[in-house]
Design an enzyme around this catalytic site. Structure first.
Site, PDB file in Angstrom:
ATOM      1  N   HIS A 160      13.279  -1.345  -3.233  1.00 50.97           N
ATOM      2  CA  HIS A 160      12.693  -2.330  -2.321  1.00 50.97           C
ATOM      3  C   HIS A 160      13.763  -3.316  -1.868  1.00 50.97           C
ATOM      4  CE1 HIS A 160       8.339  -1.785  -4.020  1.00 50.97           C
ATOM      5  NE2 HIS A 160       8.647  -0.869  -3.116  1.00 50.97           N
ATOM      6  N   HIS A 190       2.210   9.354  -3.386  1.00 55.64           N
ATOM      7  CA  HIS A 190       2.731   7.981  -3.401  1.00 55.64           C
ATOM      8  C   HIS A 190       2.088   7.171  -4.526  1.00 55.64           C
ATOM      9  CE1 HIS A 190       5.420   5.234  -1.367  1.00 55.64           C
ATOM     10  NE2 HIS A 190       4.506   4.269  -1.436  1.00 55.64           N
ATOM     11  N   TYR A 196       2.749  -5.519  -7.361  1.00 57.92           N
ATOM     12  CA  TYR A 196       2.338  -4.858  -8.599  1.00 57.92           C
ATOM     13  C   TYR A 196       1.914  -5.854  -9.670  1.00 57.92           C
ATOM     14  CZ  TYR A 196       4.219  -0.719  -6.397  1.00 57.92           C
ATOM     15  OH  TYR A 196       4.448   0.305  -5.513  1.00 57.92           O
ATOM     16  N   LYS A 255      15.096   4.683   2.175  1.00 61.52           N
ATOM     17  CA  LYS A 255      14.925   4.198   3.544  1.00 61.52           C
ATOM     18  C   LYS A 255      16.216   3.575   4.046  1.00 61.52           C
ATOM     19  CE  LYS A 255       9.945   3.281   3.512  1.00 61.52           C
ATOM     20  NZ  LYS A 255       8.896   2.240   3.697  1.00 61.52           N
ATOM     21  N   ARG A 311       9.973   8.147  -3.810  1.00 65.59           N
ATOM     22  CA  ARG A 311       9.146   8.521  -2.669  1.00 65.59           C
ATOM     23  C   ARG A 311       9.199  10.040  -2.558  1.00 65.59           C
ATOM     24  NH1 ARG A 311      12.502   4.224  -0.949  1.00 65.59           N
ATOM     25  NH2 ARG A 311      11.359   2.313  -0.420  1.00 65.59           N
ATOM     26  N   ARG A 365       4.187   7.056  -7.540  1.00 64.82           N
ATOM     27  CA  ARG A 365       5.228   6.012  -7.453  1.00 64.82           C
ATOM     28  C   ARG A 365       4.631   4.652  -7.829  1.00 64.82           C
ATOM     29  NH1 ARG A 365      10.036   4.249  -4.665  1.00 64.82           N
ATOM     30  NH2 ARG A 365       9.684   2.497  -3.239  1.00 64.82           N
TER      31      ARG A 365
END
Length: 330
Positions: free
Chosen positions: A302, A276, A311, A208, A182, A279
Site C-alpha cells: 500500500h 481478493h 483493517y 501496482k 493480489r 488478501r
C-alpha cells in the site's frame, strides 16, 4: 458524422494514438499525451489507464451530444460546472456506483490539470464539483479455518479434472493467503522468481505502478507450488509464468475466481469469499495476532498507511461482536 480525429504514433510513441469521433484533432492529441504522461511518469497500472481513458471518452461523447457538435480543445477549456454536473447526473441515473463516479471525476481532474500545465487553459469547473459520497464498507475476510481449506486440493476430489489442475489452484490460493498477494501479482510470477522449498523464504513481486516489493513466503506454500510444478504436464521455463492454464498459456485470474466460487459453495461461504478476500484475510489475521500496521502496509504494497488502516476497523468490529456475545449486560 464528424471525421475521426487521429494522432500519429510518432507524436506520442508511449501509447496507442487516440481516435475520437466526438472531438477534434487537438483534443485527441492532448488526450494521447495525457495518457502517455500517466503511463511513463505517474506509472499508473494498465487497468487504471484503461479506466481513465474510458471515462474521459464517455465524457467527451456526452459533451458532443449535449452541445450538438464535436468537442474542440478551446470549448473543453471553457467548461462550466453545469456541464460536469449534467454528466455526473446522467451516470448516476444509469445506476453507476459512487466509486466509479469518483474515479471518473478524478480522471477528468487529472486531464484538466495536465492541460493547465501544458498552457492549454485553466478548467476551474472541474475543481468546483464536489466528489460523490461513497458508502463505507469494510473488507470481508475469510475465517482462518476456511482460508486454509481453499489451499487443500482434496476439497475438490469429486471434480472431473486432472490432478495437476487441483494442485495448481491450491498452490495459487495458498500463495494469496500466505503472502497477501493480489491475484495479478501471483499470476505474473515467473518460475525463476519462486525459490524451491528450503532454498529461500522471500518473493520479489511487482505490484501496482510497476513497484516491486519483497514479501515472505511460507515453506508449506513453496511445497505446494513444488508439488504442482512436479506434475504439471506443460514446460515451465525459468523466464515463463510459473502458473499456466490447461493449454499451457498464462493462467487467467478468471479461472481462480471460478474455482473459489465453486469451493465457497461447498464450504458454505458468502459471495464475498473471492481471491481478493484471501488478501484481506492475510492482513486481518496478521493484525488480530498483533502484527504491526506499518509492517502490514509494506507487505501489502500500500502506498498510504490510510489504506491499510481499514483493517483496524475489521478487528475492532470483531472485538465488539465478541463483547456483545459474551458480556452479560451487552
Amino acid at each position: 458524422m464528424a471525421k475521426p480525429a487521429q494522432v500519429t504514433q510518432q507524436a506520442v510513441p508511449q501509447v496507442q494514438p487516440v481516435e475520437l469521433e466526438c472531438a477534434d484533432d487537438g483534443l485527441a492529441l492532448e488526450m494521447t499525451r495525457w495518457l502517455s504522461h500517466l503511463r511513463s511518469e505517474r506509472r499508473l497500472s494498465p487497468k487504471t489507464l484503461e479506466a481513465y481513458a474510458r471515462d474521459l471518452r464517455q465524457y467527451l461523447e456526452f459533451l458532443s451530444a449535449h452541445w450538438g457538435t464535436p468537442v474542440t480543445l478551446a470549448r473543453f477549456a471553457a467548461l462550466q460546472a453545469t456541464d460536469v454536473r449534467a454528466f455526473m447526473a446522467m451516470r448516476r441515473a444509469r445506476a453507476i456506483g459512487g466509486r466509479s463516479l469518483m474515479r471518473a471525476l478524478a480522471g477528468l481532474r487529472s486531464f484538466g490539470r495536465f492541460l493547465e500545465r501544458e498552457g492549454k487553459g485553466k478548467i476551474g469547473a472541474l475543481g468546483a464539483i464536489r466528489a460523490p459520497k461513497i458508502a463505507k464498507s469494510l473488507p470481508k475476510p475469510i475465517p482462518v479455518a476456511a482460508a486454509k481449506r481453499f489451499a487443500n486440493a482434496d476439497e475438490r476430489a469429486g471434480e472431473a479434472r486432472d490432478p495437476w489442475i487441483f494442485a495448481r489452484d491450491a498452490a495459487v490460493m495458498a500463495l494469496l493467503y500466505g503472502s497477501g498477494l493480489r491475484i495479478s501479482e501471483a499470476l505474473s510470477l515467473r518460475r525463476r522468481d519462486v525459490p524451491k522449498p528450503g532454498a529461500g523464504d522471500v518473493l520479489i513481486v511487482t505490484g501496482k505502478g510497476n513497484k516491486t516489493r519483497m514479501v515472505p513466503v511460507l515453506q508449506n506454500v513453496l511445497a505446494l507450488i513444488s508439488d504442482y510444478v512436479a506434475i504439471c504436464p506443460h514446460p515451465l521455463p525459468a523466464e515463463g509464468p510459473i502458473f499456466v492454464g490447461a493449454r499451457g498459456g498464462p493462467l487467467k485470474a478468471r479461472i481462480i475466481q471460478l474455482t473459489m466460487a465453486r469451493l465457497r459453495g461447498a464450504l458454505g461461504l458468502p459471495d464475498s469469499a473471492t481471491p481478493h478476500a484471501l488478501r484481506h484475510s492475510f492482513a486481518t489475521h496478521l493484525l488480530s495476532r498483533g502484527g504491526d500496521l506499518r509492517a502490514i502496509q509494506e507487505l501489502l504494497g500500500h502506498a498510504s498507511l490510510s489504506t491499510t488502516q481499514i483493517y483496524t476497523g475489521i478487528d475492532t468490529e470483531r472485538l465488539l461482536e465478541v463483547y456483545r456475545a459474551a458480556h452479560p449486560r451487552a
